[in-house]
Design an enzyme around this catalytic site. Sequence first.
Site, PDB file in Angstrom:
ATOM      1  N   THR A 302       0.862  -1.193   0.000  1.00 54.43           N
ATOM      2  CA  THR A 302       0.000   0.000   0.000  1.00 54.43           C
ATOM      3  C   THR A 302       0.889   1.232   0.000  1.00 54.43           C
ATOM      4  O   THR A 302       2.091   1.143   0.256  1.00 54.43           O
ATOM      5  CB  THR A 302      -0.862   0.070   1.269  1.00 54.43           C
ATOM      6  OG1 THR A 302      -0.032   0.457   2.385  1.00 54.43           O
ATOM      7  CG2 THR A 302      -1.546  -1.251   1.547  1.00 54.43           C
ATOM      8  N   ASP A 303       0.315   2.369  -0.261  1.00 53.63           N
ATOM      9  CA  ASP A 303       1.064   3.597  -0.031  1.00 53.63           C
ATOM     10  C   ASP A 303       0.952   3.929   1.466  1.00 53.63           C
ATOM     11  O   ASP A 303       0.241   3.270   2.230  1.00 53.63           O
ATOM     12  CB  ASP A 303       0.578   4.740  -0.922  1.00 53.63           C
ATOM     13  CG  ASP A 303       1.691   5.765  -1.145  1.00 53.63           C
ATOM     14  OD1 ASP A 303       2.650   5.781  -0.353  1.00 53.63           O
ATOM     15  OD2 ASP A 303       1.604   6.555  -2.097  1.00 53.63           O
ATOM     16  N   TYR A 304       1.644   4.966   1.846  1.00 51.39           N
ATOM     17  CA  TYR A 304       1.872   5.329   3.244  1.00 51.39           C
ATOM     18  C   TYR A 304       0.550   5.472   4.015  1.00 51.39           C
ATOM     19  O   TYR A 304      -0.198   6.425   3.804  1.00 51.39           O
ATOM     20  CB  TYR A 304       2.611   6.653   3.270  1.00 51.39           C
ATOM     21  CG  TYR A 304       3.457   6.942   4.480  1.00 51.39           C
ATOM     22  CD1 TYR A 304       4.845   6.889   4.390  1.00 51.39           C
ATOM     23  CD2 TYR A 304       2.899   7.292   5.684  1.00 51.39           C
ATOM     24  CE1 TYR A 304       5.639   7.188   5.471  1.00 51.39           C
ATOM     25  CE2 TYR A 304       3.688   7.583   6.779  1.00 51.39           C
ATOM     26  CZ  TYR A 304       5.064   7.525   6.665  1.00 51.39           C
ATOM     27  OH  TYR A 304       5.858   7.822   7.734  1.00 51.39           O
ATOM     28  N   ALA A 305       0.282   4.524   4.861  1.00 50.77           N
ATOM     29  CA  ALA A 305      -0.909   4.559   5.726  1.00 50.77           C
ATOM     30  C   ALA A 305      -2.210   4.663   4.926  1.00 50.77           C
ATOM     31  O   ALA A 305      -3.209   5.178   5.436  1.00 50.77           O
ATOM     32  CB  ALA A 305      -0.826   5.706   6.732  1.00 50.77           C
TER      33      ALA A 305
END
Length: 779
Positions: A302-305
Amino acid sequence: MLSRRLSPLLLAGALLALPAAAQKTKPAKTKAPAPTASPADKAAAMRTYVDALLAKMTLDEKIGQLNLLTIGFDVTGPMVSKNVDENIRKGLVGGVFNTYTPNATRKLQELATKQTRLGIPLILGYDVVHGHRTIFPAPLGLAASWDMAAVERSARVAAEESSADGLNWVYSPMVDIARDPRWGRVMEGAGEDPYLGALVAAATVRGYQGPDLSANNAVMACVKHFALYGAAEAGREYNTTDMSRVRMYNEYLAPYKAAVDAGAGSLMSSFNEIDGIPATANRWLLDDLLRKEWGFKGVVVTDYASINEIPTHGYAATEAEAARQALAAGSDMDMVGETFLHHLGAAVKSGQLSEAQVTEACRRILEAKYKLGLFQDAYRGVTPARAAATMLKPEFRASARDIARKTMVLLKNERQTLPLKKSGTIALVGPLANRQRDLIGPWSAAGDWKQAVSLEQGIKNVAGNGVKVIYAKGANVIDDPQLIERLNRDNGLLDLDPRPSEQLIAEAVKAAQQADVVVAAVGEAAGMSGEAASRSDIGLPGQQLELLKALKKTGKPLVVVLMNGRPLALPWEQANADAILETWLAGTEGGNAIADVLFGAYNPAGHLTMTFPQNVGQIPIYYNHKSTGRPYDSVAPDKYKSRYLDVVNEPLYPFGFGLSYTKFSYGKPQLSKASLRPGEGLDVTVTVQNTGSYDGEEVAQLYLRDVAASVTRPVKELKGYQKIMLRKGESRTLTFHLTPDDLKFYNHDLMLGAEPGEFRVFVGPNSRDVQELSFTLQN
Ligand code: BGC
């Protein structure tokens, strides 16, 4: 725990004592299959190894592998990871990013391999976007080279350096098609065209991964951001995207697909939603399209959070629900958010997810580690001595200089203002003339700006003592103290000159008056492009345009050297400067490379891969647009046509545009046939001659239009190009082969095929100045 931990080297032996289910599998191998092993043998060996390992893992350990934490130097999101070491020891971490150097990465791998029950090594990532220590030009510039060997070489050098720094995973290439220069991240990608974007994507993956991912100097690519992240509405970072599937398939997906076909080991999902479903939780995107249709077998991170943000999008009520959605959709690894860590166990226990779903995600992460050779040597031969011998090697710097020259685009050159003579006096003015920090741009990984060669230094290096240089700053790059403060929080290193702008300009004018020529280095500070750096006004910031206007009044030849990470709106500059050179964010060797071009040691040959608008109101603007039912025709103007009242439709500089110090003339192109049967291709030939007074390179471009089809097609689409070197006076006949595939597109049912009817072919030095031909595809 310590006593139960298994070193990877002992795994094979230890596996003999596995529970019955696991013992049914062949004992895992700790050595890679022989280099001669077939791909099928290698895949089988990996499967055996990973199966055996999975059979030993508890649910919590599997979930731990899906957890990616950040530790160290850079933070690109709203949260940071805590207690990383402790979590690694507990077997709750599969990977870490933002940490490099041999010692720091060894320490992490030691925790993972020596202090956890199973001793599974970490995958160690970082945003190596345009170089690691030796910084290459911003990717938008790299694409402007139209030189895939150069693109691949820049990624190879980045792989050599980052792997020597203990990394094995790079969050690059960013292959998002981008048509809105307000979006700051256009600097990270290849621009607006899917054909060129696909070539760049594949070349970058090849450069990082090399022929063998398990080699110590290879790193796993992470293609991002899947998908459509570049289509954020209004160019505003993290904004919504929405588009038809027809557009998606025909205009946006090709670069991701090309990267997958080139063997990219991983993909990062994007922050945006697609069809109302956040990409991270979009099963159609991650499973139906990516895994089933494209056959992708690697890891999706995933991307950041971004899982934590699913409720904020309004797609889940709770973080727990978001975590379930993301895993079920096909996300394997949760970047920083720890949602998988906190919620998947309960979801499996309550039957909302099956353990098999967790196991599959874990398998893909273990396979990535296996492919990287981490189970054989978690350190991949990293030592301080190797790092010292690798970083910023002279040959890497030489590549950075050579490649940076290829990225520069000559936008204007009246009265042969350029190249400059190595004599006389130059007024070198502008806020970027002696800056090093801005040259390496955003996303400059472990690049040290102090290693960057400023333009002032580059001019001294290249022009030698014959030239007198008078420097004056002339303006601040930005005058807004709040913006400066904000950019400085991210190492912008900007200061606000306390002198009034009139005084700064007056000094520059004085310098100009004493000089034969003015070179004005203007543009954007590094932090004005990249992530979270959208701009609503894409002119030169601050007082820089005022500076140029004052310099123009001196009557001295005015050379504008642009340093920026996005297309800018430069109507005054185009109308008034004598020469304009777009140098992007040119990297560690930037100043030398720019000076090479200014003084003619290299004849510029870059061509734009993103349209430059006249003004912000024209955005989005791109060459491969549709016709509409009422296209504007300047020869027969009419009120009820698709146009503006206050600006022309044409851009300032079209896609594919770029001048040279020499001139090229194109003969009349010819087709090998006027009519094709289905499945046939044809040749387009054109003779290009260097009619100017320098040797030089040209990028001859070929575009195609399907005139009438079952879904409307763009007015032009790039289908080929050739970058050629021609000596003064030399001419060459080029042959472009159009294949049956080049005529295909995705129809309304998303079926790929060619339809009979008329096609137009366009040949020329850019997407605007073309000659046109036509052929027919028969029924
Ligand atoms: C960016 C990614 C990047 C990640 C890790 C995110 O904010 O969108 O491109 O790889 O941070 O730094």
